[in-house]
Design a protein around this motif. Structure first.
Motif, short mmCIF file in Angstrom:
data_model
loop_
_atom_site.label_atom_id
_atom_site.label_comp_id
_atom_site.label_asym_id
_atom_site.label_seq_id
_atom_site.Cartn_x
_atom_site.Cartn_y
_atom_site.Cartn_z
N PHE A 129 0.60 -1.08 -0.14
CA PHE A 129 -0.12 -0.18 0.14
C PHE A 129 0.91 1.07 0.02
CE2 PHE A 129 -2.83 -3.25 1.74
CZ PHE A 129 -4.06 -2.97 1.22
N LEU A 130 0.25 2.30 -0.54
CA LEU A 130 0.91 3.48 -0.51
C LEU A 130 0.84 4.03 1.03
CD1 LEU A 130 -0.41 5.40 -3.70
CD2 LEU A 130 1.91 4.32 -3.34
N PRO A 131 1.73 4.83 1.37
CA PRO A 131 1.82 5.17 2.95
C PRO A 131 0.64 6.17 3.14
CG PRO A 131 3.34 6.40 1.66
CD PRO A 131 3.02 5.38 0.86
N ASP A 132 0.32 6.44 4.29
CA ASP A 132 -0.91 7.38 4.61
C ASP A 132 -2.16 6.93 3.69
OD1 ASP A 132 0.65 8.40 6.54
OD2 ASP A 132 1.64 10.03 5.23
N THR A 133 -2.55 5.64 3.81
CA THR A 133 -3.65 5.45 3.01
C THR A 133 -4.83 4.69 3.91
OG1 THR A 133 -2.79 3.31 2.41
CG2 THR A 133 -2.39 4.94 0.74
N SER A 134 -5.81 4.64 3.52
CA SER A 134 -6.86 4.01 4.42
C SER A 134 -7.56 3.06 3.36
CB SER A 134 -7.85 5.02 4.85
OG SER A 134 -8.56 5.65 3.92
N LEU A 135 -8.19 1.80 3.82
CA LEU A 135 -9.06 0.91 3.03
C LEU A 135 -10.06 0.15 3.58
CD1 LEU A 135 -8.95 -0.77 0.28
CD2 LEU A 135 -7.57 -2.49 1.46
N SER A 161 -20.80 -2.03 2.60
CA SER A 161 -21.68 -2.87 2.53
C SER A 161 -22.93 -1.99 1.79
CB SER A 161 -22.29 -3.34 3.69
OG SER A 161 -22.98 -2.39 4.50
N SER A 162 -23.90 -2.97 1.13
CA SER A 162 -24.90 -2.15 0.63
C SER A 162 -25.75 -1.42 1.52
CB SER A 162 -25.72 -3.33 0.10
OG SER A 162 -26.17 -4.36 1.01
N SER A 163 -25.73 -1.56 2.83
CA SER A 163 -26.37 -0.86 3.86
C SER A 163 -25.40 0.18 4.31
CB SER A 163 -26.76 -1.62 4.78
OG SER A 163 -25.71 -2.29 5.56
N SER A 164 -24.39 0.63 3.77
CA SER A 164 -23.35 1.71 3.98
C SER A 164 -22.75 1.53 5.13
CB SER A 164 -24.23 3.16 3.76
OG SER A 164 -24.72 3.38 2.67
N GLU A 165 -22.63 0.21 5.48
CA GLU A 165 -21.74 -0.16 6.81
C GLU A 165 -20.21 -0.18 6.59
OE1 GLU A 165 -21.09 -3.43 10.24
OE2 GLU A 165 -22.71 -3.47 8.91
N VAL A 166 -19.47 0.48 7.37
CA VAL A 166 -17.98 0.67 6.91
C VAL A 166 -17.21 -0.26 7.61
CG1 VAL A 166 -16.04 2.14 6.72
CG2 VAL A 166 -18.06 3.11 6.35
N ILE A 167 -16.08 -1.25 7.04
CA ILE A 167 -15.27 -2.16 7.72
C ILE A 167 -13.90 -1.90 7.23
CG2 ILE A 167 -14.66 -4.57 7.96
CD1 ILE A 167 -17.34 -3.96 9.23
N SER A 168 -13.21 -1.36 8.11
CA SER A 168 -11.96 -0.91 7.78
C SER A 168 -11.11 -2.14 7.38
CB SER A 168 -11.25 0.00 8.71
OG SER A 168 -9.78 0.23 8.28
N ARG A 169 -10.00 -2.25 6.48
CA ARG A 169 -9.04 -3.47 6.12
C ARG A 169 -7.85 -3.06 6.13
NH1 ARG A 169 -10.99 -7.53 7.50
NH2 ARG A 169 -9.43 -8.84 6.16
N SER A 170 -7.51 -1.73 6.75
CA SER A 170 -5.94 -1.35 6.64
C SER A 170 -5.43 -1.83 8.03
CB SER A 170 -5.99 -0.01 6.60
OG SER A 170 -6.62 0.70 7.39
N ASP A 171 -4.38 -2.05 8.10
CA ASP A 171 -3.53 -2.51 9.34
C ASP A 171 -3.36 -1.18 10.45
OD1 ASP A 171 -1.67 -1.02 8.24
OD2 ASP A 171 -0.27 -2.55 7.84
N GLY A 172 -2.79 -1.23 11.31
CA GLY A 172 -2.82 -0.36 12.53
C GLY A 172 -2.04 0.87 11.98
N SER A 173 -1.08 0.74 10.91
CA SER A 173 -0.34 1.91 10.66
C SER A 173 -1.02 2.78 9.41
CB SER A 173 0.82 1.36 9.98
OG SER A 173 0.68 0.60 8.87
N GLY A 174 -2.05 2.26 9.09
CA GLY A 174 -2.90 3.06 8.35
C GLY A 174 -3.80 4.02 9.01
N LEU A 175 -4.41 4.77 7.90
CA LEU A 175 -5.32 5.89 8.36
C LEU A 175 -6.78 5.46 8.50
CD1 LEU A 175 -4.04 8.59 5.95
CD2 LEU A 175 -3.40 8.42 8.33
#
Length: 506
Positions: free
Chosen positions: A99-105, A109-123
Motif C-alpha cells: 500500500f501507499l503510505p498514509d492510506t486507508s482501505l 456494504s449495501s447498507s453503507s456499513e464501513v469495515i476498515s481493512r487497513s492495518d494499524g499503521s494506516g489511516l
C-alpha cells in the motif's frame, strides 16, 4: 523646509503626482494582480491535476488487491454472505499486499456499513453519508475511474478517496473505498506556487528596471512639449510643436496646441489692433470735438470784450457759434449711431423697392448736388428686405461724400441701381472727382479717416459717414466697397441681398 507643491519635478526624479510614477505604479499593480491571478489559477490546476493522478493511482492499486485480503479473516455475517473466503488460506497462497503510505482501505456494504481493512499503521477510513454512497453506486462505470472525493476522516485529516464496486454477483452493492492523505499533494502544489511567486517577483524587479528606461523614452515627447510651453508668452506665440513625434496621442495633442496658439496669436493681434483703433478713435474724437469747442470759446471771449454791443459783430459771432454747435451736434449723433450699430442694431425690416426709394430721394439729392450734374440709372422692380430709413442714410452719406469730392461746376455724379445676380442687388454712387490714392483706399471706411490730411472742415466732415454706411450695410447682411483710380473718380458699391419673393419671381 516644506517643498512647494507647484515646484516642477525634474525628469530624473519621481513624484507621487507625476505621470511617470503613476504610469509605473499602475502598470506594476496591474501586472502584480495578473501574476497573482495566474498563480492562483496555476495552484488550482496543479492541485486538481495531482488529485486526478493520485485517484488513478489509487484505482490501479485497488484493482491489484486480492480478494483474500479484502474478504478473508473474521468478517461479519454480511461479509460471509457475499462470498467471504476462509480466514486461513492454504500455505503458500498468501501473497504480499503493498500500500501507499498514509492510506486507508475499507469495505462499504449495501447498507453503507464501513469495515476498515487497513492495518494499524494506516489511516482511519472516512465515512460518507448513505446518500453519497448511493450516488457513487449509481454512477456510470465509465465515470468512476476519474471520480474521487475529498473528505475528512474521524481524526480530522483530509483524505482523497476513490470507490470501486466489488466483483462477483454475490457482492452486488459492495464498494471498495480507498483513501490517501492530501497533505503531501497540497505541499507539492504550494511548492509550485512558491516557485512561481519567487520567479514573478524576480521578473517584476527586472521589468521595473527596464520599464523605467522605456517609460522615460516614451514620455520624452511630452517633456519636449512642456519645455516649449515654458518658452511661450504673449509676445512669443510664433513657436509651434512638431506634429509628428511618433505617438498618435501626443501628435493629436500637439496639433490641438498648435491650433490654440494660432487662435491666441490671432486674438492678441486683433486685440492690439483694436486697442490701436480705439486709441486713434479717442484721439480723433477728442480733436473733432475740441475744434468746435475752441471756436465757440473764442467767440464767447470776443463777445465778452465788447463785441456784443456791435450788432454786426454779434450776428457774425452768433452765426459762427451756431454752425459750430450744429457740427458738434452732428458729430455726437454720428458717434451715438455708431455705438448703437456696434452693439446690436435694431432694424425695422420690411420689403422695399430700392428703385422707388432712390426715386423718392431724387429731389433732395439734386438739391445737395448744388449745380453738379446728377444722373440716375435705376433698374425697375428691385426689392430688398431692409430698414428704409437706414438705407436712405447710406444713400445720403455716399452722395454727400461724392459732392464733397467733385468740382461744383464740372462735377458729375451717377447713381446706378442694377441686379448683379438673382439674389443680389447693386447700388453704385460714382463721381468724376480726383479719386482716392491706392494707399488710402483700404482705410476709407475707418472712423475719422481722411485721405487728404490738409482738408479744411469746410471741405470735409468728421470722417464718420462711410463708417456708418459700412455698419448699416453689414447689419443688413450686405457688403460695401470702394473702387478708384487716380484722376478717374471714385465709385462706392453697396450689395444687398434681394428679397425672397423677388428672387423667386426671377
Amino acid at each position: 523646509m516644506r517643498r512647494n507643491r507647484f515646484f516642477p519635478v525634474g525628469r530624473g526624479t519621481l513624484s507621487p503626482r507625476s505621470l511617470r510614477s503613476q504610469l509605473l505604479s499602475r502598470s506594476l499593480l496591474v501586472l502584480a494582480l495578473l501574476l497573482a491571478l495566474i498563480g492562483s489559477v496555476q495552484y488550482v490546476v496543479v492541485k486538481n491535476f495531482l488529485y486526478r493522478n493520485q485517484a488513478e493511482t489509487l484505482m490501479s492499486q485497488i484493482r491489484g488487491i486480492p480478494d483474500f485480503f479484502l474478504f478473508g479473516g473474521e468478517l461479519p455475517a454480511w461479509a460471509e454472505r457475499i462470498g467471504g473466503v476462509p480466514a486461513s488460506p492454504k500455505e503458500g497462497e498468501r501473497r504480499p499486499v503493498l500500500f501507499l503510505p498514509d492510506t486507508s482501505l475499507a469495505l462499504i456494504s449495501s447498507s453503507s456499513e464501513v469495515i476498515s481493512r487497513s492495518d494499524g499503521s494506516g489511516l482511519p477510513a472516512p465515512r460518507l453519508s448513505e446518500a453519497e454512497y448511493a450516488a457513487v453506486r449509481n454512477q456510470p462505470r465509465n465515470l468512476r475511474k476519474d471520480a474521487y472525493k475529498v473528505v475528512r476522516d474521524p481524526n480530522g485529516m483530509e483524505q482523497l478517496v476513490v470507490f470501486r464496486p466489488a466483483d462477483g454477483p454475490q457482492r452486488r452493492g459492495t464498494l471498495i473505498q480507498m483513501g490517501i492523505a492530501t497533505a503531501h499533494l497540497k505541499a507539492i502544489a504550494l511548492r509550485q506556487l512558491t516557485i512561481f511567486m519567487v520567479l514573478s517577483l524576480i521578473a517584476l524587479g527586472g521589468g521595473l528596471m527596464l520599464y523605467l528606461s522605456v517609460l522615460r523614452k516614451t514620455l520624452k515627447p511630452l517633456h519636449q512639449m512642456i519645455g516649449t510651453v515654458r518658452e511661450l508668452d504673449a509676445g512669443n506665440l510664433d513657436r509651434r510643436f512638431p506634429a509628428s513625434l511618433g505617438q498618435s496621442e501626443i501628435d493629436r495633442l500637439a496639433v490641438s496646441f498648435n491650433g490654440m496658439l494660432e487662435r491666441l496669436q490671432t486674438s492678441f493681434a486683433t486685440e492690439r489692433e483694436a486697442k490701436e483703433q480705439m486709441r486713434r478713435f479717442i484721439a480723433d474724437a477728442s480733436h473733432e470735438l475740441r475744434t468746435p469747442l475752441t471756436s465757440i470759446h473764442g467767440f464767447l471771449e470776443v463777445l465778452l470784450r465788447g463785441a456784443a454791443d456791435k450788432p454786426e459783430q454779434l450776428n457774425a459771432a452768433l452765426s459762427s457759434m451756431l454752425g459750430e454747435a450744429r457740427r458738434m451736434k452732428k458729430l455726437v449723433e454720428d458717434l451715438l449711431t455708431l455705438a448703437k450699430l456696434d452693439r446690436a442694431p435694431v432694424l425695422s425690416r420690411s420689403e422695399i423697392r430700392l428703385d422707388a426709394l432712390v426715386a423718392e430721394m431724387e429731389p433732395h439729392l439734386r438739391m445737395l448736388a448744388d449745380g453738379r450734374s446728377v444722373v440716375f440709372r435705376l433698374a425697375p422692380e428691385m426689392t430688398v428686405t431692409a430698414d428704409s430709413d437706414k438705407i436712405k442714410q447710406v444713400v445720403l452719406n455716399l452722395f454727400h461724400n461724392a459732392v464733397q469730392h467733385t468740382d461744383p461746376a464740372k462735377g458729375r455724379i451717377t447713381v446706378t441701381l442694377s441686379r448683379v445676380t438673382e439674389h443680389e442687388a447693386l447700388l453704385c454712387v460714382q463721381d468724376n472727382g480726383p479719386g482716392i490714392p491706392a494707399e488710402h483706399l483700404p482705410h476709407v471706411f475707418e472712423r475719422f479717416y481722411r485721405s487728404d490730411a490738409s482738408r479744411t472742415r469746410k471741405q470735409g466732415g468728421a470722417g464718420l459717414g462711410l463708417a456708418i454706411s459700412q455698419a448699416i450695410v453689414a447689419a443688413h447682411g450686405g457688403r460695401i466697397s470702394a473702387h478708384s483710380a487716380p484722376g478717374g473718380g471714385a465709385a462706392f458699391e453697396v450689395r444687398l441681398p434681394a428679397a425672397a419673393a423677388d428672387a423667386a419671381a426671377r
